[in-house]
Design a protein around this motif. Structure first.
Motif, PDB file in Angstrom:
ATOM      1  N   LEU A 252       1.011  -1.214  -0.286  1.00 21.99           N
ATOM      2  CA  LEU A 252       0.130  -0.039   0.254  1.00 21.99           C
ATOM      3  C   LEU A 252       0.889   1.497   0.263  1.00 21.99           C
ATOM      4  CD1 LEU A 252      -2.933  -1.073   2.835  1.00 21.99           C
ATOM      5  CD2 LEU A 252      -3.038  -0.744  -0.166  1.00 21.99           C
ATOM      6  N   HIS A 253       0.839   2.004  -1.016  1.00 24.83           N
ATOM      7  CA  HIS A 253       1.006   3.389  -0.658  1.00 24.83           C
ATOM      8  C   HIS A 253      -0.192   4.458  -1.004  1.00 24.83           C
ATOM      9  CE1 HIS A 253       3.813   6.887  -1.919  1.00 24.83           C
ATOM     10  NE2 HIS A 253       2.930   7.278  -3.171  1.00 24.83           N
ATOM     11  N   TRP A 254       0.598   5.165   0.280  1.00 30.30           N
ATOM     12  CA  TRP A 254      -0.192   6.170   0.247  1.00 30.30           C
ATOM     13  C   TRP A 254      -0.032   7.541  -0.896  1.00 30.30           C
ATOM     14  CZ3 TRP A 254      -3.902   3.216   2.665  1.00 30.30           C
ATOM     15  CH2 TRP A 254      -3.407   2.065   3.663  1.00 30.30           C
ATOM     16  N   HIS A 255      -0.114   7.276  -1.551  1.00 30.08           N
ATOM     17  CA  HIS A 255      -0.333   8.425  -2.656  1.00 30.08           C
ATOM     18  C   HIS A 255      -0.686  10.069  -2.162  1.00 30.08           C
ATOM     19  CE1 HIS A 255       0.276   9.591  -6.887  1.00 30.08           C
ATOM     20  NE2 HIS A 255      -0.083  10.668  -6.571  1.00 30.08           N
ATOM     21  N   GLY A 256       0.734  10.872  -2.244  1.00 24.78           N
ATOM     22  CA  GLY A 256       0.206  12.343  -1.847  1.00 24.78           C
ATOM     23  C   GLY A 256       0.367  12.404   0.079  1.00 24.78           C
ATOM     24  N   TYR A 292      -6.884  11.981  -0.394  1.00 20.11           N
ATOM     25  CA  TYR A 292      -5.871  11.606  -1.467  1.00 20.11           C
ATOM     26  C   TYR A 292      -5.802  10.386  -1.643  1.00 20.11           C
ATOM     27  CZ  TYR A 292      -3.700  14.818   1.727  1.00 20.11           C
ATOM     28  OH  TYR A 292      -3.193  15.948   1.961  1.00 20.11           O
ATOM     29  N   TRP A 293      -5.200   9.249  -1.965  1.00 21.23           N
ATOM     30  CA  TRP A 293      -5.382   7.541  -2.469  1.00 21.23           C
ATOM     31  C   TRP A 293      -4.918   7.058  -2.191  1.00 21.23           C
ATOM     32  CZ3 TRP A 293      -4.072   5.614  -7.899  1.00 21.23           C
ATOM     33  CH2 TRP A 293      -3.303   6.038  -8.524  1.00 21.23           C
ATOM     34  N   TYR A 294      -4.563   5.243  -2.273  1.00 23.96           N
ATOM     35  CA  TYR A 294      -3.533   4.645  -1.952  1.00 23.96           C
ATOM     36  C   TYR A 294      -3.885   3.655  -2.973  1.00 23.96           C
ATOM     37  CZ  TYR A 294      -8.023   1.552  -0.859  1.00 23.96           C
ATOM     38  OH  TYR A 294      -9.050   1.076  -0.365  1.00 23.96           O
ATOM     39  N   HIS A 295      -3.035   3.159  -3.256  1.00 31.55           N
ATOM     40  CA  HIS A 295      -2.324   1.799  -4.411  1.00 31.55           C
ATOM     41  C   HIS A 295      -1.760   1.147  -3.527  1.00 31.55           C
ATOM     42  CE1 HIS A 295       0.811   4.216  -6.750  1.00 31.55           C
ATOM     43  NE2 HIS A 295       0.444   4.795  -6.169  1.00 31.55           N
ATOM     44  N   THR A 296      -1.132   0.071  -4.994  1.00 32.21           N
ATOM     45  CA  THR A 296       0.123  -1.114  -4.391  1.00 32.21           C
ATOM     46  C   THR A 296       1.041  -0.297  -5.067  1.00 32.21           C
ATOM     47  OG1 THR A 296       0.054  -2.681  -4.614  1.00 32.21           O
ATOM     48  CG2 THR A 296      -1.073  -2.551  -6.491  1.00 32.21           C
ATOM     49  N   HIS A 297       2.349  -0.754  -4.909  1.00 33.58           N
ATOM     50  CA  HIS A 297       3.165   0.252  -5.484  1.00 33.58           C
ATOM     51  C   HIS A 297       4.297  -1.586  -5.957  1.00 33.58           C
ATOM     52  CE1 HIS A 297       5.628   3.319  -6.578  1.00 33.58           C
ATOM     53  NE2 HIS A 297       4.725   4.429  -5.584  1.00 33.58           N
ATOM     54  N   SER A 298       3.390  -2.487  -5.541  1.00 32.26           N
ATOM     55  CA  SER A 298       3.919  -3.783  -6.904  1.00 32.26           C
ATOM     56  C   SER A 298       3.839  -4.125  -8.023  1.00 32.26           C
ATOM     57  CB  SER A 298       3.627  -5.047  -5.675  1.00 32.26           C
ATOM     58  OG  SER A 298       4.294  -6.169  -5.902  1.00 32.26           O
ATOM     59  N   TRP A 510       4.464  14.081 -13.251  1.00 31.59           N
ATOM     60  CA  TRP A 510       5.449  13.859 -12.347  1.00 31.59           C
ATOM     61  C   TRP A 510       4.974  13.620 -10.524  1.00 31.59           C
ATOM     62  CZ3 TRP A 510       9.724  11.853 -13.469  1.00 31.59           C
ATOM     63  CH2 TRP A 510      10.900  11.352 -13.425  1.00 31.59           C
ATOM     64  N   HIS A 511       5.749  12.864  -9.784  1.00 31.66           N
ATOM     65  CA  HIS A 511       5.453  12.452  -8.397  1.00 31.66           C
ATOM     66  C   HIS A 511       6.444  12.003  -7.602  1.00 31.66           C
ATOM     67  CE1 HIS A 511       3.107  10.528  -5.306  1.00 31.66           C
ATOM     68  NE2 HIS A 511       3.117   9.404  -5.415  1.00 31.66           N
ATOM     69  N   LEU A 512       6.668  12.939  -6.986  1.00 28.54           N
ATOM     70  CA  LEU A 512       7.982  12.840  -5.726  1.00 28.54           C
ATOM     71  C   LEU A 512       6.997  12.193  -4.878  1.00 28.54           C
ATOM     72  CD1 LEU A 512      10.839  13.448  -4.174  1.00 28.54           C
ATOM     73  CD2 LEU A 512       9.735  15.641  -3.515  1.00 28.54           C
ATOM     74  N   HIS A 513       7.547  10.892  -3.915  1.00 29.48           N
ATOM     75  CA  HIS A 513       6.992  10.650  -2.530  1.00 29.48           C
ATOM     76  C   HIS A 513       7.281  11.539  -1.483  1.00 29.48           C
ATOM     77  CE1 HIS A 513       5.687   6.183  -3.707  1.00 29.48           C
ATOM     78  NE2 HIS A 513       5.705   7.329  -5.239  1.00 29.48           N
ATOM     79  N   GLY A 514       6.325  10.861  -0.376  1.00 35.68           N
ATOM     80  CA  GLY A 514       6.934  11.783   1.380  1.00 35.68           C
ATOM     81  C   GLY A 514       6.874  13.289   1.282  1.00 35.68           C
ATOM     82  N   ASN A 559      10.924   9.325  -6.864  1.00 35.99           N
ATOM     83  CA  ASN A 559      10.773  10.527  -7.219  1.00 35.99           C
ATOM     84  C   ASN A 559      10.627   9.648  -8.932  1.00 35.99           C
ATOM     85  OD1 ASN A 559      10.858  12.851  -8.532  1.00 35.99           O
ATOM     86  ND2 ASN A 559      13.036  13.290  -7.958  1.00 35.99           N
ATOM     87  N   HIS A 560       9.816  10.128  -9.144  1.00 35.49           N
ATOM     88  CA  HIS A 560       8.530   8.507 -10.753  1.00 35.49           C
ATOM     89  C   HIS A 560       7.759   9.574 -11.385  1.00 35.49           C
ATOM     90  CE1 HIS A 560       5.232   6.603  -9.529  1.00 35.49           C
ATOM     91  NE2 HIS A 560       6.273   6.573  -8.548  1.00 35.49           N
ATOM     92  N   CYS A 561       7.809   9.141 -12.608  1.00 30.07           N
ATOM     93  CA  CYS A 561       6.802   9.774 -13.702  1.00 30.07           C
ATOM     94  C   CYS A 561       5.212   8.633 -13.326  1.00 30.07           C
ATOM     95  CB  CYS A 561       7.029   9.155 -14.817  1.00 30.07           C
ATOM     96  SG  CYS A 561       5.582   9.666 -15.926  1.00 30.07           S
ATOM     97  N   HIS A 562       3.936   8.757 -12.896  1.00 33.47           N
ATOM     98  CA  HIS A 562       3.085   8.218 -13.099  1.00 33.47           C
ATOM     99  C   HIS A 562       2.689   7.657 -13.514  1.00 33.47           C
ATOM    100  CE1 HIS A 562       0.391   6.968  -9.886  1.00 33.47           C
ATOM    101  NE2 HIS A 562       1.230   7.289  -8.980  1.00 33.47           N
ATOM    102  N   ASN A 563       2.674   8.026 -14.749  1.00 33.58           N
ATOM    103  CA  ASN A 563       2.340   7.107 -16.030  1.00 33.58           C
ATOM    104  C   ASN A 563       2.509   6.192 -15.357  1.00 33.58           C
ATOM    105  OD1 ASN A 563       1.941   4.967 -17.901  1.00 33.58           O
ATOM    106  ND2 ASN A 563       1.617   7.556 -19.154  1.00 33.58           N
TER     107      ASN A 563
HETATM  108 CU1  C2O Z   1       1.209   6.846  -6.996  1.00 31.95          CU
HETATM  109 CU2  C2O Z   1       5.127   5.911  -6.255  1.00 31.95          CU
HETATM  110  O1  C2O Z   1       3.096   6.106  -6.018  1.00 31.95           O
END
Ligand code: C2O
Ligand code: CU
Length: 578
Positions: A252-256, A292-298, A510-514, A559-563
């Motif tokens: 589970l990744h807590w996006h945002g 926010y939303w959650y999603h698998t990161h595997s 673009w999406h940076l975690h944390g 720190n990645h592209c969210h496509n």
């Molecule tokens: Cu919504 Cu690394 O992702």
């Protein structure tokens, strides 16, 4: 013209130039005199036009033009210098200009290959490979056309070609050392006595119905989207993730949501993927209000697309009025959610939480009412004004909260032209409305930092990459693909600035975690509206974004592209605290 359009025009001109020279050479070889001359003249013109696009791109930013200035321009000049004089005057036997024209064609084609396959940054190795290719192809043509180059010329050609080839390969293929250590000393979350919201999510394969058809999905609790998780600010959220039968693992990744690093849910970085039969407990304090939303990161590309996602909403207190979450997704090619209509009493305060869980941008349009954009990516905007007949574009992973008092007459929300939520039939569905530019919306305030301790530039492109010794056409950052991209290393407390440049032909969300990043500028124009604290933003072709944040959340962060297909195909980097 936008830089994105310039990039496209320049690419077309490069193709036309190469095709003109090659076609001219081939026509000359078979003595089609008028055709050969016409194509050569066309190539000359295209070369001239290209001089203009290359200069314009260099002015837009060196990132866009580097290899064009350093490789394509010299090779194009060589092409003109070799082929041009042979055409003035045109010799009686046009076949005698075939080899010079072909040389020009090979020179411009190899420069084109450098742009398409190698891109940014320009490298000596790629330049030398282009030279080697040009010389070799010319020599082969020379032989094939029966002309007999003198011994001396052949020797020089051979030496140049082999020398350039060997050096070029040497410089290009030397592997960069992979740098991110995917540490496995994952830290444990502490237990607390605070009010705790407990949830359990079980991941597994499921059959779900989308617009009346049964489709195979991967789902949390057998539903797509998964259960909506809600909390009140200050709560501790505790989620037990179980994997029933997803063979490739889930997390589970807590996006945002800027959780502690150990709770971020990135397999191989913050935890091991949860395999069938296993479980993992996530715990973090809900101290950020918003959508926010959650999603698998595997195997996230497949996992999210198949349905392993859901909504996370943290509210400041009890709901007043109507509060609706609208997570948009495409499952098995069909759009979610199903359209919904409900009666709402006029005057009721309404908040629509729009969430884009797909990998590409969606267009949202609210018809039948004025509205304000109260928050983007969970962060409230400053002084948002009332909008009417205006569409919003939400990037992959992004969220917009729209607020308005329910009007007397029906209103409806359309996503890409499809009504998904309404209070009745609207009389005027959205047309070709203007799109809100969030960089100019709301009331500005000064950037909170006087200077930046670290600056990083990420240039997004495509290029050939060796992955487990197999070549792939990767999505690259600074010419490298995951796992070979050096991480951005910062210290706790640093104010960090990122410049993100898209020199490819496609959008990269673009999406940076944390961390949330503050938008400073786009295409050198400073952000002029409300401070924008984003976690997901579309960097369109040719765009340059400058964003900044304070490094206040230690760990190793994706720190990645969210496509997510791009992320899987190389466009994933890491922010790392030293
Ligand atoms: Cu919504 Cu690394 O992702
Ligand atoms: Cu991308």
């Amino acid at each position: 013209m936008t830089t994105g359009a310039l990039l496209a025009v320049d690419l077309v001109l490069a193709v036309l130039t190469a095709a003109g020279w090659l076609g001219g050479g081939a026509a000359a070889a078979v003595r089609r005199r008028p055709l050969a001359l016409a194509l050569a003249a066309f190539a000359l013109l295209a070369t001239l036009a290209r001089a203009i696009t290359i200069v314009a791109l260099a002015r837009a930013g060196w990132w866009f033009a580097a290899e064009k200035v350093l490789v394509a321009a010299p090779l194009s000049l060589a092409a003109v210098a070799v082929a041009g004089p042979r055409l003035l005057p045109v010799p009686g036997d046009v076949r005698s200009v075939a080899v010079p024209l072909l040389f020009a064609g090979y020179a411009t084609s190899s420069a084109l290959l450098v742009t398409v396959l190698h891109g940014y940054p320009a490298s000596v190795g790629a330049g030398l490979l282009a030279v080697a290719g040009t010389v070799t192809a010319t020599a082969v043509s020379w032989r094939a056309l029966g002309a007999r180059p003198s011994r001396a010329i052949s020797r020089v050609a051979l030496v140049v070609a082999v020398g350039a080839l060997v050096t070029g390969v040497g410089l290009t293929v030397v592997p960069a050392a992979p740098v991110v250590h995917h540490g496995h000393g994952y830290r444990e979350a502490r237990t607390t006595d605070e009010p705790t919201r407990r949830f359990t999510l079980t991941a597994g394969t499921a059959t779900v119905s989308v617009s009346g058809r049964d489709v195979a999905a991967w789902a949390f609790d057998a539903q797509v989207p998964g259960p909506e998780l809600t909390a009140t600010v200050g709560d501790v959220v505790e989620v037990t993730l179980r994997n029933r039968n997803i063979g490739r693992g889930v997390t589970l990744h807590w996006h945002g949501y800027d959780v502690p690093n150990s709770q971020d849910g990135v397999p191989g970085v913050t935890q091991a993927a949860v395999l069938p039969g296993q479980e993992f407990v996530y715990r973090f304090r809900a101290d950020q209000v918003g959508t926010y939303w959650y999603h698998t990161h595997s195997v996230s590309d497949v996992g999210v697309r198949m349905g392993l996602y859901g909504v996370l909403v943290v509210r400041p207190g009890p709901v007043a009025g109507l509060d609706v979450t609208i997570p948009v997704h495409t499952l098995a090619g069909r759009p979610l959610p199903a359209p919904r209509t409900e009666r709402v009493e006029a005057g009721t305060p309404v908040r629509l939480r729009l969430i884009n869980t797909d990998s590409t941008t969606h267009r949202y349009a609210l018809a039948g009412t004025a509205f304000r954009v109260a928050a983007i990516d969970g962060a409230d905007l400053r002084g948002p004004t009332s909008l009417v007949d205006t569409a919003v574009l939400i990037p992959a992973g992004g969220r917009y909260d729209l607020v308005f008092p329910a009007p007397e007459t029906p209103m409806a929300l359309f996503v890409d032209g499809r009504a998904v939520y309404s209070t009745g039939p609207v009389s005027t569905p959205p047309g070709d409305w203007p799109v809100l530019d969030p960089l100019g919306y709301g009331v500005a305030s000064a950037v909170p930092w006087p200077r930046f301790d670290r600056t990083f530039t990420l240039v997004l492109d495509r290029g050939l990459d060796l992955h487990d010794m197999l070549p792939r056409y990767a999505h690259t950052v600074n010419g490298a693909a995951d796992p070979d991209i050096p991480p951005q290393v910062v210290r706790l407390g640093d104010v960090v600035r990122f410049t993100i440049v898209n020199r490819s032909a496609i959008v990269h969300p673009w999406h940076l975690h944390g961390h949330h990043v503050l938008v400073l500028s786009r295409d050198r124009r400073p952000a002029a509206g409300s401070p924008l604290w984003l976690d997901s933003f579309d960097v369109r072709p040719g765009e340059v974004w400058e964003v900044a944040f304070r490094a206040d959340n230690p760990g190793v962060w994706a720190n990645h592209c969210h496509n997510l297909a791009h992320a899987d195909a190389g466009m994933t980097t890491h922010l790392m605290y030293s």
